[in-house]
Every structure is written in C-alpha cells, then in structure tokens.
Design a protein around this motif. Structure first.
Motif, mmCIF file in Angstrom:
data_model
loop_
_atom_site.group_PDB
_atom_site.id
_atom_site.type_symbol
_atom_site.label_atom_id
_atom_site.label_comp_id
_atom_site.label_asym_id
_atom_site.label_seq_id
_atom_site.Cartn_x
_atom_site.Cartn_y
_atom_site.Cartn_z
ATOM 1 N N ILE A 281 13.124 -46.791 -18.682
ATOM 2 C CA ILE A 281 12.478 -47.893 -19.396
ATOM 3 C C ILE A 281 13.097 -48.141 -20.777
ATOM 4 O O ILE A 281 12.614 -48.986 -21.535
ATOM 5 C CB ILE A 281 10.966 -47.649 -19.567
ATOM 6 N N THR A 322 11.781 -55.817 -23.010
ATOM 7 C CA THR A 322 11.575 -54.416 -22.678
ATOM 8 C C THR A 322 10.297 -53.937 -23.358
ATOM 9 O O THR A 322 9.665 -54.669 -24.124
ATOM 10 C CB THR A 322 12.778 -53.581 -23.149
ATOM 11 N N ARG A 323 9.896 -52.715 -23.082
ATOM 12 C CA ARG A 323 8.595 -52.253 -23.568
ATOM 13 C C ARG A 323 8.501 -52.210 -25.090
ATOM 14 O O ARG A 323 7.449 -52.493 -25.659
ATOM 15 C CB ARG A 323 8.283 -50.873 -22.975
ATOM 16 N N THR A 328 7.599 -55.580 -20.164
ATOM 17 C CA THR A 328 7.540 -54.535 -19.138
ATOM 18 C C THR A 328 8.886 -54.275 -18.482
ATOM 19 O O THR A 328 8.977 -53.449 -17.577
ATOM 20 C CB THR A 328 6.543 -54.943 -18.031
#
Length: 343
Positions: A281, A322-323, A328
C-alpha cells in the motif's frame, strides 16, 4: 554502450516502491543495465555495515544510483559503537562526492485539499530547496561522555561557494540564502561567501538572506515567495521536510543529490515506513518522480523526465489517491494509473 544504474532497495517499503520504478525506467531507457546492492539496515544484517566498499565502488562506477529508503526501529540504537542505516547514506554522499541535494516542491492542484495548508496559501508554489550535503554538524567531530556530548559544525569557504553556485545556476527569479548569522560563526562565513560569489558572478540574480527560524515560518505562511532556497546541511534537512507537507504528503517529494561530474543519487525524501512494509500500500509516486530526476539530471533525458512527471500529474488529476493522500489505491494500482497516463 548500455546505461548502467545501481539500485539500492534498502529497508521497509524500499523494495516495494523501487521495483515498479525500475520498470518505468526501462520504458524510457530500454538498454539500461540494473545492478542491485543491499544497503542500509539490510546491509547491516548481511555484512555488519550499512555501506560496503563493494557497494560504494559500484555506485561510483555507475551512470546513476536509485535509492528507495533506509532505516527502521530494528536498527535504532544510541550505542555509538553499533552501525545505523543512516550512516550508509552519509557515507554514500561523502564517498560519491555528492554535495548538492535538490528537492523540488511543487504542490499539484489535484492535491491541494490534501495539504494541511489552505488552497490559497499554496496555490502557485514552485520552489527548489538546495541543501549542502557533505559539511556541517552531521560530519563534524563528535564527542560523548556519560554526562556531556558535542557535535562540531564546520564549513569551509570552498564548500559554501560550490553549493551557492549550484543555487544561483538553478534560479529563475531569485535565491534565498538561509542561515543563522545572528548567532552562528559558520553562518556568518556562509553569508559572506554567498555575498562575494553573488557580486562576482551572479549579480543579475536577486539575492536575499533569511534567518532559518523566519524561513520556517515563511514556508508555511507565504511559500509562493520562494524560488530557490539554499542552506546548510542541518537547516536544509529540516526545511525540506517541512516544505514536503505543502504537497499534502511527504510521499510525494523526490530528490537528487549531485556532485562535480560523477554519478548522481536519486531518492524519495520519505522514510522506510516499516509500519506498512509488505502490505503493498506504499505510495510509489515520490520514487517515480525521483526516477524522473535521474532521467533529467543523471542521463540528460529532459523530454523523458517531463513525460514521466506529466504522467504522475495526469494520474492524480484523474483521481489516483494512495492511502497517505486520503484514498485507497495500492502500490500496484498507483503504478497502473501512471502507466495508463503514459499511454
């Protein structure tokens, strides 16, 4: 003759963000040869030192070096006799003669709302922090007893002049030299040398002097007032990380470390983020933008660098988050979005 790039995945999320960056690099430089070496904490585990002689030699012989991230709590220690991952980074900069760290800061309109600062404050910001890399308190003599400690901050006129020249050569509208000349003798020499060089060679470029505490305030209250900021090692380390937050996330900021004609070192400003390592992630965009700086400053491929930067911009404009940017998207999804934007 093939282009030879040394890659240093390092620690934490390093391997996860470096792999797709290498894939992108190969799209622009099909004949590139990649030589990977362990570095930082991974090298401490394997060899007992953060930077081996073989790795340094390989980096010095390459056309450029891509470094992902180093460090982590596994290797944190206050024991001066034990190696730390960051020592590898300092040794690499010194061993490769890299004295100028360039950190461009250009918040993207698509990410204005991700910044902790109001849109109207950051709108139009486009600045470059030029940080001196091989002198100052990080490299000065260090002493330690049970009850006292000292770190020597030392600079020579030669070290100051060469970094100031890099700043003047990069400037478009003005240079802001940041020091603490009201307190520190090194800063008084810094200011004198910068003024002398300005008068001799760059008098056509406006020059201003700002104390470091004022510069820190101005960065978050009036960032559009800056073009090129040049400063010493410690101040540059702190101010460039502060400037990173103008972009909404330190995960967006690339950097280039350059010397006098040898290969450069290109790396994201962010750390190794061990808390999310292995989860797929991590935000790879600063790594991609560092690859663009490799194309521009290391391989003289300006149009290719611009294409990669534009693809990152386009992917963000189209909604990639992105986070760390409030979305997400995984590392793989972010990579796919940039590849799609490249066409």
């Amino acid at each position: 003759m093939a282009t030879r790039i040394v890659t240093l995945p390092g620690d934490g999320i390093g391997p996860e963000i470096l792999a797709p960056a290498v894939d992108l690099l190969k799209r622009f430089v099909p004949d590139v040869t990649i030589e990977e070496h362990v570095f930082g904490g991974a090298s401490i585990d394997a060899h007992g030192t953060a930077l081996t002689d073989d790795t340094l030699a390989a980096c010095r012989a390459a056309d450029g070096v891509l470094l992902a991230a180093v460090g982590g709590p596994k290797w944190d220690t206050t024991d001066a006799s034990k190696p730390r991952p960051e020592q590898g980074l300092l040794g690499l900069r010194k061993g490769m003669g890299l004295y100028a760290n360039l950190r461009p800061v250009r918040p993207l309109p698509a990410l204005y709302d991700a910044s902790p600062l109001r849109r109207e404050i950051i709108d139009g910001t486009d600045l470059l922090v030029v940080r001196e890399l091989t002198g100052g308190i990080y490299f000065g003599e260090k002493t330690r007893t049970e009850t006292t400690a000292s770190d020597l901050c030392a600079y020579s006129a030669e070290e100051i002049e060469r970094i100031a020249r890099s700043a003047f050569e990069a400037a478009r509208t003005k240079v802001t030299s940041v020091d603490k000349a009201n307190v520190l003798e090194t800063s008084r020499l810094w200011r004198q040398v910068v003024v002398d060089l300005h008068q001799r060679e760059f008098s056509h470029i406006p020059l201003e002097h700002v104390l470091v505490d004022n510069a820190a305030m101005q960065l978050v209250s009036n960032p559009t007032s800056f073009d090129v900021i040049v400063t010493e090692n410690l101040f540059g380390d702190i101010l460039s990380d502060e400037a990173a937050m103008l972009t909404g996330s330190i995960g967006m900021l690339p950097s280039a470390s350059l010397g006098a004609g040898g290969p450069g070192l290109f790396e994201p400003v962010h750390g190794s983020a061990p808390d999310i390592a292995g989860q797929g992630i991590a935000n790879p965009l600063a790594m991609f933008l560092s690859t663009a700086l490799l194309l521009r400053h290391g391989l003289n491929l300006e149009s290719e660098a611009t294409s990669l930067e534009s693809a990152v911009d386009k992917a963000l404009d189209q909604g990639l988050r992105t986070r760390d940017l409030g979305g997400t998207a995984s590392t793989a999804e972010a990579t796919e979005a940039v590849l799609a934007a490249l066409g």
